[in-house]
Enzyme design. Structure first.
Site, PDB file in Angstrom:
ATOM      1  N   CYS A  54       0.853  -1.198   0.000  1.00 57.19           N
ATOM      2  CA  CYS A  54       0.000   0.000   0.000  1.00 57.19           C
ATOM      3  C   CYS A  54       0.889   1.249   0.000  1.00 57.19           C
ATOM      4  CB  CYS A  54      -0.894  -0.018   1.238  1.00 57.19           C
ATOM      5  SG  CYS A  54      -2.023   1.384   1.286  1.00 57.19           S
ATOM      6  N   CYS A  58       0.597   4.509   7.033  1.00 62.38           N
ATOM      7  CA  CYS A  58      -0.024   4.324   8.352  1.00 62.38           C
ATOM      8  C   CYS A  58       0.926   3.501   9.233  1.00 62.38           C
ATOM      9  CB  CYS A  58      -1.367   3.624   8.208  1.00 62.38           C
ATOM     10  SG  CYS A  58      -2.396   4.327   6.893  1.00 62.38           S
ATOM     11  N   CYS A  61       0.323  -0.210  10.268  1.00 63.61           N
ATOM     12  CA  CYS A  61      -0.215  -1.165   9.300  1.00 63.61           C
ATOM     13  C   CYS A  61       0.825  -2.081   8.654  1.00 63.61           C
ATOM     14  CB  CYS A  61      -0.983  -0.427   8.212  1.00 63.61           C
ATOM     15  SG  CYS A  61      -1.851  -1.595   7.130  1.00 63.61           S
ATOM     16  N   CYS A  98     -17.337  -8.792   4.425  1.00 61.19           N
ATOM     17  CA  CYS A  98     -16.566  -7.539   4.381  1.00 61.19           C
ATOM     18  C   CYS A  98     -15.269  -7.762   3.601  1.00 61.19           C
ATOM     19  CB  CYS A  98     -16.204  -7.094   5.796  1.00 61.19           C
ATOM     20  SG  CYS A  98     -17.612  -6.920   6.875  1.00 61.19           S
ATOM     21  N   CYS A 129     -19.869  -5.366   2.404  1.00 59.93           N
ATOM     22  CA  CYS A 129     -19.161  -4.258   3.052  1.00 59.93           C
ATOM     23  C   CYS A 129     -17.781  -4.195   2.406  1.00 59.93           C
ATOM     24  CB  CYS A 129     -19.039  -4.556   4.547  1.00 59.93           C
ATOM     25  SG  CYS A 129     -17.995  -3.383   5.411  1.00 59.93           S
ATOM     26  N   CYS A 189     -19.407   2.648   8.287  1.00 56.33           N
ATOM     27  CA  CYS A 189     -18.699   1.931   9.340  1.00 56.33           C
ATOM     28  C   CYS A 189     -17.419   2.731   9.575  1.00 56.33           C
ATOM     29  CB  CYS A 189     -18.400   0.511   8.858  1.00 56.33           C
ATOM     30  SG  CYS A 189     -17.427  -0.461  10.010  1.00 56.33           S
ATOM     31  N   ARG A 261     -18.020  -2.277  17.403  1.00 58.56           N
ATOM     32  CA  ARG A 261     -17.347  -3.544  17.085  1.00 58.56           C
ATOM     33  C   ARG A 261     -16.032  -3.698  17.841  1.00 58.56           C
ATOM     34  NH1 ARG A 261     -17.168  -5.374  11.075  1.00 58.56           N
ATOM     35  NH2 ARG A 261     -19.271  -5.891  11.721  1.00 58.56           N
TER      36      ARG A 261
HETATM   37  N1  SAM Z   1      -6.669   0.642   3.021  1.00 60.81           N
HETATM   38  C1  SAM Z   1      -7.938   0.961   3.496  1.00 60.81           C
HETATM   39  C2  SAM Z   1      -7.914   2.128   4.447  1.00 60.81           C
HETATM   40  O1  SAM Z   1      -6.981   2.285   5.224  1.00 60.81           O
HETATM   41  O2  SAM Z   1      -8.876   2.885   4.448  1.00 60.81           O
HETATM   42  C3  SAM Z   1      -8.671  -0.180   4.129  1.00 60.81           C
HETATM   43  C4  SAM Z   1      -7.996  -1.247   4.951  1.00 60.81           C
HETATM   44  S1  SAM Z   1      -7.267  -0.756   6.481  1.00 60.81           S
HETATM   45  C5  SAM Z   1      -6.317  -2.167   6.886  1.00 60.81           C
HETATM   46  C6  SAM Z   1      -8.617  -0.725   7.627  1.00 60.81           C
HETATM   47  C7  SAM Z   1      -8.323  -0.385   9.077  1.00 60.81           C
HETATM   48  O3  SAM Z   1      -7.692  -1.475   9.712  1.00 60.81           O
HETATM   49  C8  SAM Z   1      -7.434   0.793   9.370  1.00 60.81           C
HETATM   50  O4  SAM Z   1      -8.087   2.008   9.258  1.00 60.81           O
HETATM   51  C9  SAM Z   1      -7.039   0.515  10.807  1.00 60.81           C
HETATM   52  O5  SAM Z   1      -7.952   1.133  11.697  1.00 60.81           O
HETATM   53  C10 SAM Z   1      -7.149  -1.007  10.932  1.00 60.81           C
HETATM   54  N2  SAM Z   1      -5.807  -1.607  11.142  1.00 60.81           N
HETATM   55  C11 SAM Z   1      -4.843  -1.760  10.222  1.00 60.81           C
HETATM   56  N3  SAM Z   1      -3.734  -2.313  10.764  1.00 60.81           N
HETATM   57  C12 SAM Z   1      -4.014  -2.536  12.073  1.00 60.81           C
HETATM   58  C13 SAM Z   1      -3.274  -3.078  13.161  1.00 60.81           C
HETATM   59  N4  SAM Z   1      -2.006  -3.477  13.025  1.00 60.81           N
HETATM   60  N5  SAM Z   1      -3.877  -3.155  14.347  1.00 60.81           N
HETATM   61  C14 SAM Z   1      -5.154  -2.737  14.505  1.00 60.81           C
HETATM   62  N6  SAM Z   1      -5.891  -2.213  13.512  1.00 60.81           N
HETATM   63  C15 SAM Z   1      -5.334  -2.098  12.309  1.00 60.81           C
HETATM   64 FE1  SF4 Z   2      -2.853   1.150   3.386  1.00 60.78          FE
HETATM   65 FE2  SF4 Z   2      -2.855  -0.065   5.716  1.00 60.78          FE
HETATM   66 FE3  SF4 Z   2      -3.095   2.565   5.638  1.00 60.78          FE
HETATM   67 FE4  SF4 Z   2      -5.138   1.008   4.750  1.00 60.78          FE
HETATM   68  S1  SF4 Z   2      -4.359   1.167   6.826  1.00 60.78           S
HETATM   69  S2  SF4 Z   2      -4.272   2.840   3.769  1.00 60.78           S
HETATM   70  S3  SF4 Z   2      -3.961  -0.702   3.920  1.00 60.78           S
HETATM   71  S4  SF4 Z   2      -1.288   1.392   4.961  1.00 60.78           S
END
Ligand code: SAM
Ligand code: SF4
Ligand code: DTB
Length: 352
Positions: A54, A58, A61, A98, A129, A189, A261
């Site tokens: 990606c 973040c 992530c 989802c 979803c 959501c 959730r």
């Molecule tokens: N890429 C898209 C986005 O960020 O909008 C969708 C997928 S992203 C993985 C969805 C959510 O998963 C993130 O906003 C975050 O809140 C949660 N998430 C991702 N990595 C995580 C982690 N290591 N621990 C807990 N929650 C996580």
């Molecule tokens: Fe990409 Fe992970 Fe951020 Fe979603 S949460 S935008 S998958 S880096």
């Protein structure tokens, strides 16, 4: 009945966080009972339809291309493969499927496949979803037109702490996507993550931003950070479990009619902590042994816990669904499903 408010102030929210634990839980549980059956927890299944690489940064992530987490990357799954997983989910009793993609936003070339996935999932009689990152107005309209029921897009944390966690997209970008989804008539959501080293005031700020949206999200995922090796937050100090429960309780009080959730992080929570989270107002989980890329408790373990707590697992996540009472529930064969054809879809704790 507790009011649905959109004018929460930070100090009021902090005062809730700082109540004696028992007072906070009593208040949250009382609000919960006004709006929901306290013995019903909804379950959804989750599938990563595009994994890793990606472009966003973040810090929590494992799927960000900025960090080396040794995750196996995957291109967008083929539609038929996604539908095969959806069929499996349906056969095990799920009513909502989802789908998550590691994108900053969907590309135009991917959109036709995504729309086909929605149509296919809907044709199976499942609710759909998706979480695909930011959207344009045109993409939002196309998703709604294809029949997408829910869009997941999190605010993640408070506006002040946000820049410590993500620099490649802004809080305003996120609010804009949420407005597009809401205005297109899809269910929203939206929630966030705790345990990223934020202050209590940031947890309050996240819930304040969610509760003061023009309409409360139908579903509010509260994720506890899953610390993944290779991400900048891999060594973050875990959040005090009671502070996590307080966050659930405050979310319940601020957004009384939203489904809260208990999302990522359950694998590291013991059963007592999960039971407290349900008491504090959580009434939805992801069901299945994997989230997007990290482990989740096995479904059979959840069913066993539900049995011990007298909880009915139900496969959905909106207050409207609860009111309508028309949602199929998980296949709880391993833990005592009831016999007749309608009831078979529901786990009956009383029968075990
Ligand atoms: N890429 C898209 C986005 O960020 O909008 C969708 C997928 S992203 C993985 C969805 C959510 O998963 C993130 O906003 C975050 O809140 C949660 N998430 C991702 N990595 C995580 C982690 N290591 N621990 C807990 N929650 C996580
Ligand atoms: Fe990409 Fe992970 Fe951020 Fe979603 S949460 S935008 S998958 S880096
Ligand atoms: C949400 O708030 N949590 C889910 C869902 N929305 C898509 C995802 C959690 C991901 C946890 C880390 C992983 O498994 O990659």
């Amino acid at each position: 009945m507790s009011d649905i408010r959109h004018d929460w102030q930070r100090d009021e929210i902090l005062a809730l966080f700082q109540l004696p634990f028992n007072d906070l839980l009593f208040q949250a549980h009382s609000v919960h009972r006004e709006h929901f059956d306290p013995n019903q927890v909804q379950v959804s299944t989750l599938l990563s339809i595009k994994t890793g690489a990606c472009p966003e940064d973040c810090k929590y992530c494992p799927q960000s291309g900025h960090y080396n987490t040794e995750l196996e990357k995957e291109k967008l799954l083929e539609v038929e493969k996604v539908l095969e997983e959806a069929r499996k989910a349906k056969n095990s009793g799920a009513s909502r499927f989802c789908m998550g993609a590691a994108w900053r936003h969907p590309s135009e070339k991917d959109m036709p496949y995504v729309l086909e996935m929605i149509r296919g999932v809907k044709a199976l009689g499942l609710e759909s979803c998706m979480t695909l990152g930011m959207l344009t107005a045109e993409q939002t309209a196309a998703l709604a037109e294809a029949g997408l029921d829910y869009y997941n897009h999190n605010l993640d944390t408070s506006p002040e702490f946000y820049n410590d966690i993500i620099t490649t997209r802004t809080y305003a970008d996120r609010l804009e996507t949420l407005a597009l989804v809401r205005d297109a008539g899809m269910k929203v959501c939206s929630g966030g993550i705790v345990g990223m080293g934020e202050a209590q005031s940031d947890r309050a700020g996240l819930l304040q931003a969610l509760a003061n949206l023009p309409v409360h999200p139908d579903s509010v995922p509260i994720n506890n950070l899953v610390r993944v090796e290779g991400t900048p937050l891999e060594n973050e100090e875990p959040l005090d479990p009671f502070e996590f429960i307080r966050t659930i309780a405050v979310a319940r009080i601020l957004m009384p009619a939203s489904v809260v959730r208990l999302s990522a992080g359950r694998e590291e929570m013991n059963e007592q902590m999960q039971a407290l989270a349900y008491f504090a107002g959580a009434n939805s989980i992801f069901y299945g042994d994997k989230l997007l890329t990290t482990p989740n408790p096995a479904a059979s373990r959840d069913m066993q816990l539900f049995a011990r707590l007298g909880i009915n697992g139900k496969a959905s996540c909106s207050a409207a669904d609860v009111a309508a009472g028309g949602i199929a529930a998980v296949d709880a064969a391993s833990a005592g499903a009831t016999g007749d054809s309608k009831q078979k879809l529901y786990y009956n704790a009383a029968a075990s």
